[in-house]
Design a protein around this motif. Sequence first.
Motif, mmCIF file in Angstrom:
data_model
loop_
_atom_site.group_PDB
_atom_site.id
_atom_site.type_symbol
_atom_site.label_atom_id
_atom_site.label_comp_id
_atom_site.label_asym_id
_atom_site.label_seq_id
_atom_site.Cartn_x
_atom_site.Cartn_y
_atom_site.Cartn_z
ATOM 1 N N SER A 245 1.154 -0.770 -0.196
ATOM 2 C CA SER A 245 -0.033 0.062 -0.322
ATOM 3 C C SER A 245 0.642 0.969 0.358
ATOM 4 C CB SER A 245 -1.125 -0.397 1.109
ATOM 5 O OG SER A 245 -0.214 0.486 2.504
ATOM 6 N N GLN B 99 3.484 8.871 -0.935
ATOM 7 C CA GLN B 99 2.770 9.479 0.061
ATOM 8 C C GLN B 99 4.175 10.365 0.295
ATOM 9 O OE1 GLN B 99 5.615 5.195 2.289
ATOM 10 N NE2 GLN B 99 3.203 5.400 1.519
ATOM 11 N N CYS C 186 11.476 2.688 12.726
ATOM 12 C CA CYS C 186 11.895 2.181 11.428
ATOM 13 C C CYS C 186 11.738 1.787 10.257
ATOM 14 C CB CYS C 186 13.340 2.851 11.993
ATOM 15 S SG CYS C 186 13.256 3.921 13.612
ATOM 16 N N MET D 118 8.151 3.259 5.876
ATOM 17 C CA MET D 118 6.976 3.733 6.863
ATOM 18 C C MET D 118 7.329 5.232 7.406
ATOM 19 S SD MET D 118 4.463 5.113 4.736
ATOM 20 C CE MET D 118 3.890 6.593 5.424
ATOM 21 N N VAL E 255 12.422 -2.196 17.856
ATOM 22 C CA VAL E 255 12.757 -3.219 18.332
ATOM 23 C C VAL E 255 14.191 -4.240 17.654
ATOM 24 C CG1 VAL E 255 10.976 -3.855 19.436
ATOM 25 C CG2 VAL E 255 10.860 -4.803 17.123
ATOM 26 N N ARG F 123 17.878 -2.123 12.295
ATOM 27 C CA ARG F 123 17.008 -0.902 11.869
ATOM 28 C C ARG F 123 17.005 0.267 12.656
ATOM 29 N NH1 ARG F 123 11.747 -3.047 8.942
ATOM 30 N NH2 ARG F 123 12.616 -3.825 7.324
ATOM 31 N N HIS G 112 0.541 -0.285 17.542
ATOM 32 C CA HIS G 112 -0.150 1.065 17.884
ATOM 33 C C HIS G 112 -0.863 1.036 18.826
ATOM 34 C CE1 HIS G 112 -1.074 1.472 12.901
ATOM 35 N NE2 HIS G 112 0.473 1.321 12.657
ATOM 36 N N LYS H 24 -1.666 4.690 9.682
ATOM 37 C CA LYS H 24 -2.861 3.754 9.677
ATOM 38 C C LYS H 24 -2.514 2.323 9.656
ATOM 39 C CE LYS H 24 -2.671 2.574 6.511
ATOM 40 N NZ LYS H 24 -2.093 1.543 6.183
ATOM 41 N N PHE I 252 3.548 -8.250 7.721
ATOM 42 C CA PHE I 252 3.104 -7.933 9.157
ATOM 43 C C PHE I 252 1.337 -8.607 9.155
ATOM 44 C CE2 PHE I 252 4.005 -4.114 9.570
ATOM 45 C CZ PHE I 252 2.102 -3.365 9.283
HETATM 46 N N1 LIG Z 1 0.023 6.272 5.098
HETATM 47 C C1 LIG Z 1 0.518 5.293 4.106
HETATM 48 O O1 LIG Z 1 0.383 5.481 3.399
HETATM 49 C C2 LIG Z 1 1.202 3.347 4.763
HETATM 50 C C3 LIG Z 1 2.056 3.111 4.224
HETATM 51 C C4 LIG Z 1 2.471 1.834 4.641
HETATM 52 C C5 LIG Z 1 2.450 1.723 5.465
HETATM 53 N N2 LIG Z 1 2.041 1.979 6.493
HETATM 54 C C6 LIG Z 1 1.674 1.791 7.818
HETATM 55 O O2 LIG Z 1 3.008 2.022 8.961
HETATM 56 C C7 LIG Z 1 2.906 0.964 9.490
HETATM 57 C C8 LIG Z 1 5.149 0.393 9.254
HETATM 58 O O3 LIG Z 1 4.670 -0.049 8.175
HETATM 59 P P1 LIG Z 1 5.852 -0.271 6.990
HETATM 60 O O4 LIG Z 1 5.794 -1.027 5.809
HETATM 61 O O5 LIG Z 1 6.531 0.608 7.253
HETATM 62 O O6 LIG Z 1 6.428 -2.395 8.069
HETATM 63 P P2 LIG Z 1 7.739 -2.354 8.380
HETATM 64 O O7 LIG Z 1 8.083 -3.835 9.044
HETATM 65 O O8 LIG Z 1 8.920 -1.886 7.620
HETATM 66 O O9 LIG Z 1 8.183 -0.673 9.750
HETATM 67 C C9 LIG Z 1 7.704 -1.544 10.644
HETATM 68 C C10 LIG Z 1 8.617 -1.080 12.056
HETATM 69 O O10 LIG Z 1 8.410 -1.522 13.250
HETATM 70 C C11 LIG Z 1 9.581 -2.311 14.101
HETATM 71 N N3 LIG Z 1 9.245 -2.443 15.608
HETATM 72 C C12 LIG Z 1 8.147 -3.110 15.814
HETATM 73 N N4 LIG Z 1 7.326 -3.344 16.526
HETATM 74 C C13 LIG Z 1 7.944 -2.538 17.882
HETATM 75 C C14 LIG Z 1 7.955 -1.770 18.918
HETATM 76 N N5 LIG Z 1 7.580 -2.082 20.225
HETATM 77 N N6 LIG Z 1 8.674 -0.779 18.959
HETATM 78 C C15 LIG Z 1 9.421 -0.227 18.306
HETATM 79 N N7 LIG Z 1 9.757 -0.651 16.787
HETATM 80 C C16 LIG Z 1 9.181 -1.292 16.483
HETATM 81 C C17 LIG Z 1 9.601 -3.264 13.040
HETATM 82 O O11 LIG Z 1 10.949 -3.787 13.761
HETATM 83 C C18 LIG Z 1 9.676 -2.625 11.935
HETATM 84 O O12 LIG Z 1 11.645 -1.636 11.809
HETATM 85 C C19 LIG Z 1 2.162 -0.132 9.611
HETATM 86 O O13 LIG Z 1 1.140 0.392 10.181
HETATM 87 C C20 LIG Z 1 1.482 0.126 7.772
HETATM 88 O O14 LIG Z 1 0.620 0.294 7.772
HETATM 89 C C21 LIG Z 1 0.799 3.674 6.035
#
Ligand SMILES: NC(=O)c1ccc[n+]([C@@H]2O[C@H](COP(=O)([O-])OP(=O)(O)OC[C@H]3O[C@@H](n4cnc5c(N)ncnc54)[C@H](O)[C@@H]3O)[C@@H](O)[C@H]2O)c1
Length: 425
Positions: free
Chosen positions: A7, A13, A36, A39, A59, A63, A102, A120, A218
């Motif tokens: 997405s 974005q 980190c 997104m 975590v 990263r 979240h 989100k 995930f």
């Molecule tokens: N607004 C948008 O258009 C958009 C687009 C993509 C993703 N997102 C949202 O952003 C969020 C992250 O998505 P992503 O694709 O970057 O995922 P990702 O898995 O690449 O990144 C998430 C990160 O959070 C870390 N993490 C997990 N638990 C943690 C904790 N307790 N404390 C600190 N770090 C922790 C993970 O190790 C990972 O590095 C999701 O909720 C996703 O829906 C939004």
Amino acid sequence: MKAAALSALPAWQLPALAADQPARAGEKPKIALIGCGGMGKGDARNAARFGTVVAVCDVDANRAAEAAKQNGNARQYTDFRKLLDTEKDLSVVINATPDHWHTLVNLAAIKAGKDVYSEKPLTLTIDEGKRLVAAVKAHKRVLQTGSQQRSDKLFRQACLLVRSGRLGKLHTVTSALPAGLRAGPFKSVDIPAGLDWDMWQGQAPATAYVPERCFTNFRFWLDYSGGTLTDWGAHHNDIVLWAINQTGPSSIEGKRLAEPVPGGYTAPSEYEITYGYQGGLKHICKSTTASTIFGGRPDKPVPRHLMDHGVKFEGSDGWLFVTRGKIEASKPEILGDKPSPQEQGVQVSDDHMANFFDCVATRKAPICDAETGHRSVSVCHLGGIALRLGRKLTWDPSREEFTNDAEANTHLAREQRKPWTYDIA
Ligand SMILES: NC(=O)c1ccc[n+]([C@@H]2O[C@H](COP(=O)([O-])OP(=O)(O)OC[C@H]3O[C@@H](n4cnc5c(N)ncnc54)[C@H](O)[C@@H]3O)[C@@H](O)[C@H]2O)c1
């Protein structure tokens, strides 16, 4: 799967950080990034137009280190509780953890007196949303949900045209979302060095480490998310509620169109849900066929023209379709109308992150505040519950409960794995 095929459409974005957008005069807000991944790093770059990223947390220590480097050697943490305890002069937290984290991170940040830009879908359950809305209010915090289509002029135009009655009596709305992944079974492997897998899982049930559960994918597991229904529903169903100006449906009925592969992703990949709203309005939320390509060919970027996801509004005087970068109508004159945002009660924002930082300064509610983000993802969660139960449900949006349905009401919350609770400080 490559992050770019999700997405997250990076070019869309992550607005270009123009050199002519300097930080404000005076002290810049101090910002921490929690989560980190792709997104989070994009959000931090975006927020750095308005403040200074002083701390990062993930975590996965690798990263966190990479994000620290990207943000001028910001201080690094692997536990957000330690970050919030140590970084006393922070004013803003960006929360880009996976969906199952979240609410806990948001509650901890709010209780520590921070304003929050939270990705989100805002919550994992409807109960989490109620808790979050109450906490934002009690602690007088500003929270922006990262459903950034609210700050896009084409989605706003669609909302204004629908609200002003330009389509006549609205009878049907269709939100088409990309289909999810349907694959598996997957094998467990050793936990990668630097990753605290137990902490990553947090309140979700503990399992052996499976790469397809972690990082990016995930969202295709019910333990951590709701599939594309919440991932993309938090964008397109948010636009539906904005345009129809209601807080939620009164009935929900849905079916899964594909069963998960045993031992594989658990979230619904293909589905069709029908919601009934006040005034007889029908809302169909379904996975698209074009995005089967998205699900079936994760190694290939999706050609733009095949991404037919978006929202269609149909009324007695015509229809309107809106998606990222495109708006179409049954008659060109529909798009010629320019209803006034003030008259329609619609806030105007052309930059989602700027809107958040403006509200941090003015203490006004941002365009996608906690209540808005909660209500939009509630529509998605309700769809997920209807798919799980396989029968028609009746919902009371003012009480936020299913009517006379004790079984359905048990799905409003989930059991948390110890030691995690919402009493997080
Ligand atoms: N607004 C948008 O258009 C958009 C687009 C993509 C993703 N997102 C949202 O952003 C969020 C992250 O998505 P992503 O694709 O970057 O995922 P990702 O898995 O690449 O990144 C998430 C990160 O959070 C870390 N993490 C997990 N638990 C943690 C904790 N307790 N404390 C600190 N770090 C922790 C993970 O190790 C990972 O590095 C999701 O909720 C996703 O829906 C939004």
